[in-house]
Design an enzyme around this catalytic site. Structure first.
Site, mmCIF file in Angstrom:
data_model
loop_
_atom_site.group_PDB
_atom_site.id
_atom_site.type_symbol
_atom_site.label_atom_id
_atom_site.label_comp_id
_atom_site.label_asym_id
_atom_site.label_seq_id
_atom_site.Cartn_x
_atom_site.Cartn_y
_atom_site.Cartn_z
ATOM 1 N N SER A 2 7.602 3.110 2.290
ATOM 2 C CA SER A 2 7.896 4.288 3.127
ATOM 3 C C SER A 2 8.393 5.440 2.262
ATOM 4 O O SER A 2 8.066 6.614 2.522
ATOM 5 C CB SER A 2 8.964 3.930 4.165
ATOM 6 O OG SER A 2 8.400 3.099 5.154
ATOM 7 N N GLU B 2 0.833 -1.211 0.000
ATOM 8 C CA GLU B 2 0.000 0.000 0.000
ATOM 9 C C GLU B 2 0.868 1.262 0.000
ATOM 10 O O GLU B 2 0.503 2.293 0.572
ATOM 11 C CB GLU B 2 -1.032 -0.033 1.130
ATOM 12 C CG GLU B 2 -1.978 -1.218 0.945
ATOM 13 C CD GLU B 2 -3.316 -1.107 1.637
ATOM 14 O OE1 GLU B 2 -3.759 0.006 1.940
ATOM 15 O OE2 GLU B 2 -3.927 -2.163 1.859
HETATM 16 N N1 COS Z 1 -6.483 11.288 -4.261
HETATM 17 C C1 COS Z 1 -7.051 11.774 -5.393
HETATM 18 N N2 COS Z 1 -6.353 12.030 -6.524
HETATM 19 C C2 COS Z 1 -5.036 11.803 -6.485
HETATM 20 C C3 COS Z 1 -4.375 11.309 -5.335
HETATM 21 C C4 COS Z 1 -5.162 11.067 -4.187
HETATM 22 N N3 COS Z 1 -4.616 10.603 -3.066
HETATM 23 N N4 COS Z 1 -3.058 11.189 -5.602
HETATM 24 C C5 COS Z 1 -2.889 11.572 -6.869
HETATM 25 N N5 COS Z 1 -4.080 11.941 -7.405
HETATM 26 C C6 COS Z 1 -4.331 12.477 -8.743
HETATM 27 C C7 COS Z 1 -3.519 13.746 -8.953
HETATM 28 O O1 COS Z 1 -4.221 14.881 -8.501
HETATM 29 C C8 COS Z 1 -3.339 13.752 -10.440
HETATM 30 O O2 COS Z 1 -4.523 14.223 -11.057
HETATM 31 P P1 COS Z 1 -4.494 15.365 -12.208
HETATM 32 O O3 COS Z 1 -3.684 14.744 -13.311
HETATM 33 O O4 COS Z 1 -5.934 15.555 -12.544
HETATM 34 O O5 COS Z 1 -3.833 16.539 -11.585
HETATM 35 C C9 COS Z 1 -3.226 12.275 -10.805
HETATM 36 O O6 COS Z 1 -3.851 11.567 -9.729
HETATM 37 C C10 COS Z 1 -1.790 11.832 -10.935
HETATM 38 O O7 COS Z 1 -1.140 12.096 -9.723
HETATM 39 P P2 COS Z 1 0.441 12.304 -9.605
HETATM 40 O O8 COS Z 1 0.892 13.275 -10.661
HETATM 41 O O9 COS Z 1 0.752 12.638 -8.186
HETATM 42 O O10 COS Z 1 0.962 10.844 -10.015
HETATM 43 P P3 COS Z 1 2.398 10.202 -9.916
HETATM 44 O O11 COS Z 1 2.583 9.315 -11.066
HETATM 45 O O12 COS Z 1 3.418 11.248 -9.662
HETATM 46 O O13 COS Z 1 2.267 9.192 -8.663
HETATM 47 C C11 COS Z 1 2.381 8.425 -6.400
HETATM 48 C C12 COS Z 1 1.953 9.508 -7.414
HETATM 49 C C13 COS Z 1 3.849 8.130 -6.444
HETATM 50 C C14 COS Z 1 2.001 9.038 -5.067
HETATM 51 C C15 COS Z 1 1.543 7.150 -6.647
HETATM 52 O O14 COS Z 1 1.938 6.527 -7.844
HETATM 53 C C16 COS Z 1 1.611 6.136 -5.530
HETATM 54 O O15 COS Z 1 0.957 6.287 -4.486
HETATM 55 N N6 COS Z 1 2.394 5.046 -5.724
HETATM 56 C C17 COS Z 1 2.413 3.936 -4.818
HETATM 57 C C18 COS Z 1 1.321 3.004 -5.168
HETATM 58 C C19 COS Z 1 1.072 2.005 -4.121
HETATM 59 O O16 COS Z 1 0.755 2.308 -2.985
HETATM 60 N N7 COS Z 1 1.195 0.748 -4.517
HETATM 61 C C20 COS Z 1 0.948 -0.321 -3.618
HETATM 62 C C21 COS Z 1 0.217 -1.365 -4.354
HETATM 63 S S1 COS Z 1 -1.417 -1.424 -4.023
HETATM 64 S S2 COS Z 1 -1.514 -2.626 -2.476
#
Ligand code: COS
Length: 382
Positions: free
Chosen positions: A366, A363
């Site tokens: 870190s 999820e």
């Molecule tokens: N809630 C709502 N929208 C969100 C959001 C959230 N928590 N986080 C990102 N978004 C939206 C952004 O606002 C953006 O939208 P717009 O294009 O309309 O502005 C879009 O999603 C893309 O977001 P962002 O540019 O931040 O994407 P990145 O590719 O930079 O990725 C991270 C962001 C790294 C934070 C994300 O890929 C992530 O959480 N990765 C880990 C995934 C994970 O937890 N995997 C575990 C497997 S599942 S058990």
């Protein structure tokens, strides 16, 4: 829905007793067999554990985030593998549907999810989309009134038991990042969907993760979750919520380990004194207790904020980051306090030490939580 205080106490007491009387005695066996007894799963269903977060109108307990976290703390007092059996139904496997589903989708699936008759999985991660989850390569091509899915998902929790997957797939190849991804509710028995063998893991035996392969799987258009291109946001909002639940589980494991350490320190003597009289070990207990209290304060405060309708993306990441790192340190100190007895299997300390390692990874690692925290803090100006 927030429970009244009496109902909340009753629920917590029931879960606490179930954990102490039914789950803890089975920890070692479940780990050794790498399987959950079927009758135990039935008891979990009867207790309503599969439906903790599902709205009441669909047969769930409809807990507020705060109440769910309090229950998750109790569930953390035993091997986290038990929680995993229904964890996807409570969290990442059902919440996309709860937040973004149409009435028809909810009516079709949520009652079965609440009862544990439908097991759910969340299929985001792929070989080339782990932390970089916007890099989803699985394709969903519209063909008449169906989407045709092709691709592979990796490390999918409960995939071997699942009847229903929330799958993130790319509907727009012209949009390489998050904007080209859509979410789908995909039933297990569709032709072309296959599930790999459970991976051999470091810990949490009894909980399983597998590959899921899509080979021309035809998914009806009505099973798209949310709008086209909205799938990444579905996934992120599901994870915001899931990260709080995981924080609460980390706190439960930490509290359990601290209790185990205190009991051992009172009983075990060295140099003619109980271990509890040695100040260097007292310092370890003090650090573990302080950190677990801090994690609890942060997690519960964030849960209450979410219940009040605030966006908690940053706070949930902070809670997950702190609580998962915290329980790693608490487990490490527990091995040290138990000494040789912590390193051998008898007391279950080494098992919990292995079990908690994944909390810093799944999820969102870190390091991903740090990215989210820093981005949001910079965006908010402090
Ligand atoms: N809630 C709502 N929208 C969100 C959001 C959230 N928590 N986080 C990102 N978004 C939206 C952004 O606002 C953006 O939208 P717009 O294009 O309309 O502005 C879009 O999603 C893309 O977001 P962002 O540019 O931040 O994407 P990145 O590719 O930079 O990725 C991270 C962001 C790294 C934070 C994300 O890929 C992530 O959480 N990765 C880990 C995934 C994970 O937890 N995997 C575990 C497997 S599942 S058990």
């Amino acid at each position: 829905m927030a429970l009244d205080l009496e109902t909340r106490e009753q629920l917590i007491d029931t879960v606490r007793r179930f954990v102490a009387e039914r789950l803890r005695p089975l920890e070692a066996k479940v780990a050794e067999d790498d399987a959950m007894p079927d009758d135990l799963l039935e008891e979990m269903k009867a207790l309503g554990l599969y439906g903790l977060s599902i709205p009441e109108e669909y047969g769930g307990l409809d807990l507020s985030m705060e109440d769910e976290c309090l229950v998750a703390v109790e569930l953390g007092r035993t091997s986290p593998a038990f929680r995993s059996a229904f964890g996807t139904n409570v969290g990442i496997g059902s919440q996309g549907l709860c937040m973004f589903g149409t009435d028809a989708q909810k009516q079709k699936y949520l009652p079965g999810i609440a009862l544990g008759e439908i097991i759910t999985s969340f299929a985001l991660t792929e070989p080339e989309a782990g932390s970089d989850s916007a890099n989803v390569q699985t394709r969903a091509i519209l063909d008449g009134d169906h989407y045709v899915l092709n691709g592979a998902k990796r490390f999918i929790t409960n995939a071997n038991k699942a009847h229903l997957f929330t799958v993130m797939a790319r509907t727009d190849p012209e949009k390489p990042g998050a904007g080209g991804v859509s979410a789908f509710l995909v039933e297990r028995d569709l032709p072309g969907l296959s599930v790999g063998k459970p991976e051999k893991k470091m810990g949490q035996q009894g909980a399983h993760i597998c590959d899921v392969i899509f080979d021309n799987v035809r998914v009806p258009v009505e099973n798209r979750l949310g709008r086209e291109g909205e799938g990444f946001k579905v996934a992120m909002q599901v994870l915001d919520r899931g990260r709080l639940h995981i924080s609460a589980v980390c706190i439960g494991v930490a509290e359990r380990l601290i209790k185990d350490c205190v009991a051992y320190m009172s009983e075990r003597k060295q140099f003619g004194q109980p271990l509890s009289s040695f100040q260097l070990l007292q310092g370890m207990i003090a650090d573990s207790k302080t950190e677990s209290l801090a994690a609890k304060a942060l997690t519960m405060e964030t849960a209450r904020k979410r219940d009040a309708g605030e966006s908690v993306t940053m706070e949930a990441a902070a809670a997950k980051y702190f609580a998962s790192e915290m329980v790693g340190r608490v487990a490490d100190r527990a091995v040290q306090i138990f000494g040789g007895a912590g390193y051998v299997a008898d007391h279950g300390i080494e098992r919990l030490y292995r079990d908690v390692r994944i909390f810093r990874i799944y999820e969102g690692t870190s390091q991903i939580q740090q990215v989210v925290i820093a981005r949001e803090t910079l965006k908010r100006g402090g």
